[in-house]
Design an enzyme around this catalytic site. Structure first.
Site, PDB file in Angstrom:
ATOM      1  N   GLY A 178      35.549  42.791  44.179  1.00  0.00           N
ATOM      2  CA  GLY A 178      34.574  43.597  43.462  1.00  0.00           C
ATOM      3  C   GLY A 178      35.285  44.370  42.356  1.00  0.00           C
ATOM      4  O   GLY A 178      35.729  43.777  41.382  1.00  0.00           O
ATOM      5  N   SER A 226      41.463  39.252  44.087  1.00  0.00           N
ATOM      6  CA  SER A 226      40.755  39.807  42.937  1.00  0.00           C
ATOM      7  C   SER A 226      40.893  41.328  42.958  1.00  0.00           C
ATOM      8  O   SER A 226      42.011  41.834  42.974  1.00  0.00           O
ATOM      9  CB  SER A 226      39.297  39.336  42.964  1.00  0.00           C
ATOM     10  OG  SER A 226      38.663  39.571  41.733  1.00  0.00           O
ATOM     11  N   TRP A 227      39.778  42.087  42.934  1.00  0.00           N
ATOM     12  CA  TRP A 227      39.906  43.536  43.084  1.00  0.00           C
ATOM     13  C   TRP A 227      40.633  43.868  44.389  1.00  0.00           C
ATOM     14  O   TRP A 227      41.360  44.871  44.470  1.00  0.00           O
ATOM     15  CB  TRP A 227      38.536  44.209  43.062  1.00  0.00           C
ATOM     16  CG  TRP A 227      38.527  45.555  43.745  1.00  0.00           C
ATOM     17  CD1 TRP A 227      38.004  45.866  44.963  1.00  0.00           C
ATOM     18  CD2 TRP A 227      39.139  46.775  43.255  1.00  0.00           C
ATOM     19  NE1 TRP A 227      38.230  47.191  45.268  1.00  0.00           N
ATOM     20  CE2 TRP A 227      38.926  47.768  44.234  1.00  0.00           C
ATOM     21  CE3 TRP A 227      39.831  47.097  42.089  1.00  0.00           C
ATOM     22  CZ2 TRP A 227      39.378  49.072  44.086  1.00  0.00           C
ATOM     23  CZ3 TRP A 227      40.295  48.403  41.937  1.00  0.00           C
ATOM     24  CH2 TRP A 227      40.060  49.373  42.919  1.00  0.00           C
ATOM     25  N   ASP A 287      41.966  30.059  36.569  1.00  0.00           N
ATOM     26  CA  ASP A 287      41.196  31.253  36.910  1.00  0.00           C
ATOM     27  C   ASP A 287      40.740  31.921  35.610  1.00  0.00           C
ATOM     28  O   ASP A 287      41.553  32.358  34.798  1.00  0.00           O
ATOM     29  CB  ASP A 287      42.078  32.205  37.725  1.00  0.00           C
ATOM     30  CG  ASP A 287      41.323  33.386  38.303  1.00  0.00           C
ATOM     31  OD1 ASP A 287      40.297  33.789  37.726  1.00  0.00           O
ATOM     32  OD2 ASP A 287      41.782  33.922  39.324  1.00  0.00           O
ATOM     33  N   HIS A 324      39.060  30.891  40.352  1.00  0.00           N
ATOM     34  CA  HIS A 324      39.173  32.204  40.980  1.00  0.00           C
ATOM     35  C   HIS A 324      38.672  32.232  42.428  1.00  0.00           C
ATOM     36  O   HIS A 324      39.119  33.060  43.213  1.00  0.00           O
ATOM     37  CB  HIS A 324      38.364  33.211  40.154  1.00  0.00           C
ATOM     38  CG  HIS A 324      38.493  34.624  40.593  1.00  0.00           C
ATOM     39  ND1 HIS A 324      39.657  35.349  40.435  1.00  0.00           N
ATOM     40  CD2 HIS A 324      37.602  35.477  41.185  1.00  0.00           C
ATOM     41  CE1 HIS A 324      39.482  36.582  40.904  1.00  0.00           C
ATOM     42  NE2 HIS A 324      38.245  36.681  41.374  1.00  0.00           N
TER      43      HIS A 324
END
Length: 327
Positions: A52, A122-123, A278, A306
């Site tokens: 996120g 990711s986040w 990605d 990703h």
């Protein structure tokens, strides 16, 4: 040095598994954090940090770990998933990188863990790195995917100009809610609407924002968008929290805070899985992290984007958890 996974045979996810414990943790400031534990209660502890910011955990995240060897602890970060209150309508002022790190520490203490591996993509990779830099003595290994350092260039690439040239069809849908006169600052235009008083406009913009990410996470493109990204119930919290964090530069003291402080974690065993194609978090960030932290393994997957659900990413992450379990 960088290396790529063998082409065959690729590892697959471990079988589906149900939690042996779950519940909510009070933070003391009005938030309740949902968490669950899976696998072996006596196994090596690992905490899973979802993406996120504003995403949520899902049953598939349990399956990257050998359930006989790992005690897997997952939780929904404040404001999203099953944690309350949901960020669809609430004030976000108490939702920062640093309050999330405090939540991770509360959860560690609640679960009676002295030291654990940290798994995030990711986040989730951003938060994993920030947590490890802040509490290196609590981290036994870092298992990361799709590196995001939350620098202005990364945010601009995905939300203003860059990825737009690779996915012009999806980009048109992302642009649609924003008048042309405001498109020179899309982050600002979305922020005003996602935090504005008009619920219908918030929802429309949240779905457009979320769908843009969903349509670009896989090398397959828009046709592979996970359904949840177009679901207003998911998109409202997801988009509002993401835009809040990105507008505030992740609440970091400096743009390169992670790279500036990576020396605090270089002794921690690390694995970085990065899709070559990605688009959401391009490989340059993984490469910059690898250059600053050469002791970590960098696994470049040649046919992946990703998404954590792509076969090459699954293979790398399952091999990573097996590797870490044996440390």
């Amino acid at each position: 040095m960088a290396f790529t996974a063998p082409e065959t045979p690729r590892r697959e996810l471990y079988p589906e598994i149900e939690p042996f414990a779950s519940g909510w943790m009070e933070t003391g400031d009005g938030n309740r954090i949902y968490y669950e534990e899976c696998g072996n209660p006596q196994g090596r502890p690992v905490v899973v940090l979802h993406g996120g910011p504003g995403g949520a955990v899902n049953p598939g995240m349990r399956r990257y770990f050998d359930p006989s060897r790992w005690r897997v602890i997952l939780f929904d970060q404040r404001g999203c998933g099953q944690s309350t209150p949901n960020a669809a309508d609430t004030d976000l002022s108490d939702n920062t990188t640093w309050t999330l790190i405090e939540d991770i520490e509360r959860l560690r203490e609640r679960c009676g863990v002295d030291k654990w591996a940290v798994f995030g993509g990711s986040w989730g990779s951003t938060l994993s790195l920030a947590y490890a830099i802040t509490h290196p003595e609590r981290v036994s290994a870092l298992l990361l995917r799709g590196i995001f350092l939350l620098r202005k260039s990364e945010v601009r690439w995905f939300y203003q100009e860059g990825a737009s040239q690779l996915y012009p069809d999806a980009w048109e849908r992302y642009l649609a809610p924003i008048p042309e006169a405001e498109r020179n600052d899309l982050m600002g235009a979305y922020y005003r609407r996602l935090t504005g008083p008009d619920r219908a406009e918030r929802e429309r913009c949240a779905v457009a924002w979320s769908s843009w990410e969903g349509e670009t996470v896989s090398v397959e493109g828009p046709s592979a968008r996970p359904e949840k990204f177009a679901d207003p119930a998911f998109a409202l919290a997801f988009a509002r929290i993401e835009c809040w964090y990105f507008t505030n530069d992740g609440f970091f003291p400096s743009e390169n805070w992670i790279l500036e402080n990576v020396g605090r974690i270089r002794h921690i065993p690390g694995w970085i899985a990065q899709g070559r194609f990605d688009v959401v978090t391009p490989m340059t960030s993984a490469w910059d992290l690898h250059r600053a932290w050469p002791e970590a393994k960098l696994d470049v997957i040649p046919d992946a984007g990703h998404a954590s659900s792509e076969p090459g990413i699954i293979d790398s992450l399952v091999r990573a958890t097996d590797w870490a379990a044996a440390l």
